[in-house]
Write a protein that holds these residues in place. Structure first.
Motif, short mmCIF file in Angstrom:
data_model
loop_
_atom_site.label_atom_id
_atom_site.label_comp_id
_atom_site.label_asym_id
_atom_site.label_seq_id
_atom_site.Cartn_x
_atom_site.Cartn_y
_atom_site.Cartn_z
N SER A 161 -3.11 95.61 20.86
CA SER A 161 -3.57 94.28 20.83
C SER A 161 -4.49 94.00 19.70
O SER A 161 -4.60 92.85 19.38
N GLU A 162 -5.00 94.87 19.27
CA GLU A 162 -6.13 94.81 18.16
C GLU A 162 -5.66 94.60 16.86
O GLU A 162 -6.07 94.38 15.86
N LYS A 163 -4.25 94.68 16.77
CA LYS A 163 -3.46 94.70 15.49
C LYS A 163 -3.20 93.19 15.25
O LYS A 163 -2.76 92.81 14.18
N GLY A 164 -3.10 92.26 16.36
CA GLY A 164 -2.93 91.04 16.24
C GLY A 164 -1.50 90.84 16.57
O GLY A 164 -0.35 91.45 16.55
N TRP A 165 -1.28 89.40 16.71
CA TRP A 165 0.26 89.02 17.32
C TRP A 165 1.12 88.91 16.29
O TRP A 165 2.30 89.37 16.38
N LEU A 166 0.95 88.78 15.01
CA LEU A 166 1.70 88.73 14.01
C LEU A 166 2.37 90.16 13.76
O LEU A 166 3.52 90.30 13.53
N PHE A 167 1.59 91.12 13.76
CA PHE A 167 2.07 92.64 13.76
C PHE A 167 2.86 92.87 14.67
O PHE A 167 3.87 93.46 14.50
N ILE A 168 2.27 92.72 16.05
CA ILE A 168 3.44 93.18 16.90
C ILE A 168 4.60 92.42 16.88
O ILE A 168 5.80 92.78 17.09
N VAL A 169 4.79 90.88 16.65
CA VAL A 169 5.96 90.19 16.58
C VAL A 169 7.00 90.95 15.25
O VAL A 169 7.91 90.85 15.62
N CYS A 170 6.47 91.22 14.09
CA CYS A 170 7.06 92.08 13.18
C CYS A 170 7.39 93.31 13.65
O CYS A 170 8.72 93.61 13.21
N LEU A 171 6.70 94.07 14.36
CA LEU A 171 7.10 95.41 14.77
C LEU A 171 8.23 95.37 15.94
O LEU A 171 9.06 96.07 15.82
N LEU A 172 8.11 94.25 16.74
CA LEU A 172 9.22 94.07 17.70
C LEU A 172 10.46 93.58 17.08
O LEU A 172 11.77 94.20 17.64
N ILE A 173 10.40 92.95 16.09
CA ILE A 173 11.58 92.50 15.36
C ILE A 173 12.38 93.75 14.50
O ILE A 173 13.46 94.13 14.67
N ALA A 174 11.50 94.50 13.96
CA ALA A 174 11.97 95.69 13.15
C ALA A 174 12.53 96.74 13.79
O ALA A 174 13.41 97.14 13.72
N THR A 175 11.84 96.98 15.14
CA THR A 175 12.60 97.91 16.19
C THR A 175 13.75 97.26 16.86
O THR A 175 14.52 98.14 16.96
N GLN A 176 13.95 96.14 16.94
CA GLN A 176 15.28 95.70 17.53
C GLN A 176 16.17 95.66 16.25
O GLN A 176 17.30 96.04 16.55
N PHE A 177 16.06 95.59 15.23
CA PHE A 177 16.75 95.74 14.13
C PHE A 177 17.52 97.42 14.06
O PHE A 177 18.55 97.52 13.86
N VAL A 178 16.43 98.19 14.53
CA VAL A 178 16.65 99.46 14.65
C VAL A 178 17.69 99.51 15.67
O VAL A 178 18.69 100.22 15.59
N GLY A 179 17.45 99.12 16.76
CA GLY A 179 18.28 99.20 17.99
C GLY A 179 19.70 98.67 17.85
O GLY A 179 20.97 99.29 18.14
N TRP A 180 19.63 97.55 17.13
CA TRP A 180 20.93 96.55 16.99
C TRP A 180 22.04 97.24 15.99
O TRP A 180 22.98 97.42 15.91
N GLY A 181 21.09 97.69 14.78
CA GLY A 181 21.90 98.55 13.83
C GLY A 181 22.39 99.82 14.23
O GLY A 181 23.65 100.07 14.09
N GLU A 182 21.62 100.68 14.94
CA GLU A 182 22.11 102.05 15.14
C GLU A 182 23.22 101.75 16.40
O GLU A 182 24.15 102.61 16.40
N GLU A 183 22.92 101.06 17.52
CA GLU A 183 23.97 100.94 18.51
C GLU A 183 25.24 100.13 18.10
O GLU A 183 26.45 100.63 18.42
N GLY A 184 25.09 99.22 17.13
CA GLY A 184 26.31 98.82 16.28
C GLY A 184 27.12 99.81 15.82
O GLY A 184 28.41 99.94 15.90
N MET A 185 26.30 100.53 14.98
CA MET A 185 26.98 101.51 14.21
C MET A 185 27.61 102.78 15.05
O MET A 185 28.82 103.11 15.00
N PHE A 186 26.94 103.27 15.85
CA PHE A 186 27.27 104.74 16.51
C PHE A 186 27.84 104.35 18.15
O PHE A 186 28.84 105.04 18.31
N ARG A 187 27.25 103.49 18.83
CA ARG A 187 27.90 103.21 19.90
C ARG A 187 28.89 102.03 19.86
O ARG A 187 29.66 101.88 20.73
N GLY A 188 28.75 101.49 18.78
CA GLY A 188 29.68 100.18 18.82
C GLY A 188 30.93 100.69 18.01
O GLY A 188 31.89 101.12 18.43
#
Length: 276
Positions: free
Chosen positions: A119-146
């Motif tokens: 919470s000390e990092k601010g909402w913009l940091f949180i949103v960017c990190l959430l999107i970035a890690t979702q990119f990890v999830g969708w990218g790796e799962e699309g490539m390897f489990r997909g």
């Protein structure tokens, strides 16, 4: 190797339509995927003079943009192959108790997030990190489990073999971290990632699609980063151990119930059961 044969009471899964992919071509695609992440990450991070993920700007230039490019590449390949259905939908169910796998992963995610420090990092940091890690999830799962799972099934491997080799490939790919600062620790990471790959594979099958495992993969990485990597400048957070404990807990459960993962008519096709 023999093609998958459905039990008499079960309709066979639809044949995989679209182009046929050789193992060599799949390897080239995976290498291209890695190059996009590694090279674009270094080039973009260097151009922006960013080399960490402790700030919003750092997350954007070292994670968000390179990972976004890898996601575009992954789903561009899926579209070019005509594999939307076999990648995004899984027609080989497992027994319903396997829902315990995503349930435990979700619990570990919720416990592992360092809410106070984040919470000390601010909402913009949180949103960017959430999107970035979702990119990890969708990218790796699309490539390897997909794509990966679809390639192995297309070549006629039994489902236990599909589970095993898709997870091993997922782990081996992470050995590339040894060349980008991971050192000898990349070997241990590769082994752990292989196990995680099997958990995400089971999540794909029990949910019947590649969506839930993609979302949870991203959230799991988000949890790990907030507790152990992104917030190194904060006080140690005991919840960091929750995602790590999820691995042995799930491993024990799956070993005990290994023979009841698959429906009764395919009980011998489970990866763990066949190795036991």
């Amino acid at each position: 190797m023999a093609e998958y044969v459905a039990p008499k009471h079960e309709a066979p899964p639809p044949a995989i339509t679209g182009r046929r992919l050789s193992y060599l071509t799949f390897a080239v695609i995976v290498i291209a995927y890695l190059v996009i992440i590694k090279v674009s990450g270094m080039l973009i991070g260097g151009w922006a003079d960013e080399d960490d993920t402790l700030t919003t700007r750092g997350v954007v230039f070292t994670m968000l943009i390179p990972l976004g490019l890898s996601v575009i590449f992954t789903y561009g390949v899926i579209a070019a192959l005509g594999w939307w259905r076999p990648v995004m939908k899984d027609d080989r169910p497992v027994n319903r108790w396997v829902w315990v796998v995503p349930a435990i992963l979700l619990g570990a995610i919720l416990l592992g997030i360092n809410y106070s420090a984040l919470s000390e990092k601010g909402w913009l940091f949180i949103v960017c990190l959430l999107i970035a890690t979702q990119f990890v999830g969708w990218g790796e799962e699309g490539m390897f489990r997909g794509i990966g799972v679809t390639v192995l099934r297309q070549h006629g491997l039994r489902e236990g073999q599909v589970a095993l080799w898709s997870s091993v490939i997922f782990g081996v790919v992470h050995l590339s971290n040894a060349f980008t600062g991971g050192g000898s620790g990349a070997i241990a990471q590769a082994a752990i990632v292989s196990v995680a790959g099997y958990f995400f594979y089971l999540t794909r099958r029990v949910s019947g699609s590649n969506a839930l495992n993609s979302v949870m993969h991203g959230l799991f990485d988000f949890s790990l980063l907030t507790g152990a990597v992104i917030l190194l400048d904060q006080q140690a957070y005991v919840g960091t151990f929750a995602p790590l404990l999820a691995y042995p807990i799930l491993a024990i459960i799956l070993l005990v119930k290994r023979r009841s993962i698959e429906p009764a008519d395919r009980a011998g096709d489970s990866t763990i059961a066949s190795l036991a």
